[in-house]
Design an enzyme around this catalytic site. Structure first.
Site, PDB file in Angstrom:
ATOM      1  N   LYS A  78       0.739  -1.191  -0.105  1.00 31.73           N
ATOM      2  CA  LYS A  78       0.001   0.019  -0.003  1.00 31.73           C
ATOM      3  C   LYS A  78       0.815   1.388  -0.028  1.00 31.73           C
ATOM      4  O   LYS A  78       2.078   1.250   0.734  1.00 31.73           O
ATOM      5  CB  LYS A  78      -1.098  -0.098   1.287  1.00 31.73           C
ATOM      6  CG  LYS A  78      -2.164   1.027   1.227  1.00 31.73           C
ATOM      7  CD  LYS A  78      -2.829   0.992   2.554  1.00 31.73           C
ATOM      8  CE  LYS A  78      -4.056   2.013   2.636  1.00 31.73           C
ATOM      9  NZ  LYS A  78      -4.867   1.795   3.718  1.00 31.73           N
ATOM     10  N   SER A 158     -10.014   2.300   2.684  1.00 33.38           N
ATOM     11  CA  SER A 158      -9.014   3.138   1.789  1.00 33.38           C
ATOM     12  C   SER A 158      -7.975   2.230   1.238  1.00 33.38           C
ATOM     13  O   SER A 158      -7.400   2.530   0.322  1.00 33.38           O
ATOM     14  CB  SER A 158      -8.077   3.947   2.660  1.00 33.38           C
ATOM     15  OG  SER A 158      -7.424   3.135   3.775  1.00 33.38           O
ATOM     16  N   SER A 182     -10.205  -0.102   7.027  1.00 33.01           N
ATOM     17  CA  SER A 182      -9.806   0.082   5.690  1.00 33.01           C
ATOM     18  C   SER A 182      -8.989  -1.256   5.254  1.00 33.01           C
ATOM     19  O   SER A 182      -8.693  -1.164   4.001  1.00 33.01           O
ATOM     20  CB  SER A 182      -8.608   1.189   5.544  1.00 33.01           C
ATOM     21  OG  SER A 182      -9.531   2.495   5.933  1.00 33.01           O
TER      22      SER A 182
END
Lengths: 492, 96
Positions: A78, A158, A182
């Site tokens: 990420k 997210s 998330s």
């Protein structure tokens, strides 16, 4: 079967048995990324040459009998984890050119164990969002589509890029972070597994900070066992994060095979919210039935303050974000927009560099911390946070784990829920209580809705008892036999 | 809780985010909506509750030795600076 279809555990076994090389495996994923990323936009940065170098080194290590836990396994990171020498944007224009001179502890742990990094995945800006629509680098498209409808869906957020990449078979697994859901909500939306471990299990050092008392790193992968393997490498004490827990990392993968016989599984009655979609309610009941059939006892429990967790979160998280994001001032390491004086430089830089959702949250946070409002908002929220934790502490004296739906809906279309911020926030209604209380939470793909979209079930456990969470999650996974595949995936 | 335009300007100033005049009304609507939704928290009885600041339970934050364990990496520190002069960050003139 294509190499990209393997689970992480199967790929590891294949590498160790020399059935294929890490270079072959890595090339398969790089080809899949080249083919699908223009559509999915799951990666912001692809580090193909670096991945090839790492794969060659992994093959040499394996040939020399020096393989480690993850040697040669291609992963995605990420773009919130700082990676030394590789641009790290946090999905924000303000960090568009930021190249960290250091490696986050979690990604360093994965490199220590031999992983290959394919690139950096897309996310909501500063991890603030539930749809990946707030990224400055464009929306991510969910590899799943509704039956008979080609509308582009969100992957959740997210960690939407990480979840979409894993679901589409562009990586064996990925790192993610979870401040309010998330990891778990995108895992549910993309039909994969993901765990937010206990707060303190993984070091936050080198992860771009959003809300420091809530942020926690974890993996997303295609099976519960794969998540357990990855978390085993990611976790561990780090003196550079004072909130990192100094306790041994258990064998999470071994816990997946424990079974649930004799476990007491709690069902929080407050989660049966008004207007829950009937198919989500039905899947929940089915999941509880699977656990009962495997020997667990199902117990009705009460978490009376959980219904306040989301509103509490929207005081605590923006307050911490407004403080954390003060560092993006156009002076030290962010993009700069000039101004006539220093204040104008700050204001212009932050106006140009932050997107609308980040601005909203920084302003809310500034307001709730400002003189005259602190007690009414922030202090009250901290007290309610204590009540939310007490609910869980009381319940975990009676049960070993809780099972709930992960999210109140399946994936929605890009552009939906964008006009009202609160409507978007409600995505996290089932996941936020775990962040407020610090407890671990896992999402497992358990079924499909009427339009063929994946739905996840969430397992919550006691602090630092991820092993029971993995045991329950793996039991749900075995019973669900979730084998559906997204329309967009490598080789499809 | 509803915020007026002056309050929005004041908060934006505190946060050092420039808002154009056309940004004020939408931001006022968004923030007022969020704060109205948060008002549900007023119904919770918090009498005598000790506030909880963080997620680590039952663990005292550790102290470390007060020694320098890092440093001497000026170029790494300044590598991402938008503007530098020598070994310093550069900003617009602050003192006349």
């Amino acid at each position: 079967m294509m190499l990209t279809d393997l689970t992480l555990a199967a790929a590891r076994d294949g590498l160790r048995a020399r059935r294929f090389s890490s270079v072959e495996l890595t090339e398969a994923f790089l080809s899949a990324i080249a083919a699908l990323n223009p559509t999915l936009n799951a990666f912001i940065t692809v580090t193909a040459e670096r991945a090839r170098d790492q794969a060659r080194a992994a093959d040499a290590a394996l040939a020399a009998g020096q393989g480690r836990a993850l040697t040669g396994l291609p992963l995605a990171i990420k773009d919130l984890f700082c990676t030394q020498g590789v641009r790290t944007t946090a999905g924000s224009r303000i960090l568009e050119h930021f190249i960290p001179p250091y490696e986050s502890t979690v990604s360093a742990n994965l490199l220590r164990d031999g992983a290959v990094f394919l690139g950096k995945t897309n996310l909501d800006e500063f991890a603030m969002g539930s749809s990946n629509m707030t990224s400055a680098f464009g929306a991510v498209t969910n590899p799943w589509t509704r039956r008979g409808d080609n509308a582009a869906l969100v992957p959740g957020g997210s960690s939407g890029g990480s979840a979409a990449a894993v679901a589409a078979r562009l990586a064996l697994g990925a790192t993610a972070t979870d401040t309010g859901g998330s990891i778990r909500q995108p895992a549910s939306f993309c039909g994969i597994a993901g765990i937010k471990p206990t707060y303190g299990r993984c070091s936050r050092w080198g992860i771009v900070a959003f809300a420091s008392s809530l942020d926690q790193a974890g993996p997303v992968a295609r099976s519960v066992e794969d998540c357990a393997i990855l978390l085993g490498s990611m976790a561990g004490h780090d003196p550079r994060d004072s909130t990192s827990a100094d306790r041994p990392v258990p064998d999470f993968a071994a816990a997946c095979a424990r079974g649930v016989k004799g476990l007491r599984i709690g069902v929080p009655r407050q989660y049966r919210a008004d207007g829950m979609a009937p198919e989500i309610e039905a899947l929940w009941q089915q999941g509880l039935g699977w656990l009962r059939e495997q020997g667990a006892e199902i117990v009705d429990v009460s978490l009376p303050h959980s219904k306040y967790a989301l509103a509490t979160y929207y005081i605590v998280a923006p307050a911490e974000a407004s403080s954390n994001l003060a560092r993006y001032d156009g002076v030290r390491f962010s993009s700069r927009t000039e101004g006539d004086d220093l204040d104008a430089l700050y204001e212009n830089t932050r106006a140009a560099g932050f997107g609308p959702e980040v601005k909203r949250r920084v302003l809310i946070g500034t307001y709730v911390l400002s003189a005259g409002y602190y007690d009414a908002y922030y202090l009250r929220a901290q007290k309610i946070r204590a009540l939310i934790l007490k609910d869980f502490t009381d319940v975990f004296a009676r049960v070993d784990a809780l099972v709930t739906p992960t999210a109140p809906s399946a994936a929605f279309a890009q552009g939906e829920k964008m006009s009202d911020p609160v409507a978007m926030y409600l995505n996290d209604v089932f996941t936020v209580p775990a962040n407020m209380s610090g407890i671990p939470g896992l999402s497992v793909p358990a079924g499909l809705d009427a339009r063929g979209l994946p739905l996840g079930l969430q397992v919550l456990g006691r602090p630092f008892d991820e092993e029971t969470v993995f045991a329950v999650g793996a039991a749900l996974e075995r019973a669900a036999g979730f084998a559906a595949l997204p329309a967009m995936r490598a080789g499809a | 809780m509803s915020l007026d335009p002056a309050a929005i300007r004041r908060i934006a100033r505190l946060a050092r985010i420039r808002l154009d005049e056309s940004d004020i009304a939408p931001m006022q609507a968004d923030l007022s909506g969020i704060l109205a939704w948060i008002e549900q928290l007023n119904e919770v009885d918090i009498e005598g509750v000790v506030p909880l600041a963080g997620g680590v339970q039952g663990v005292a934050l550790p102290m470390r030795e007060d020694v320098v364990d890092d440093g001497g990496v000026v170029d790494a520190v300044l590598a991402n600076a938008p503007d530098r002069q020598g070994d310093f960050y550069a900003v617009p003139k602050v003192v006349e």
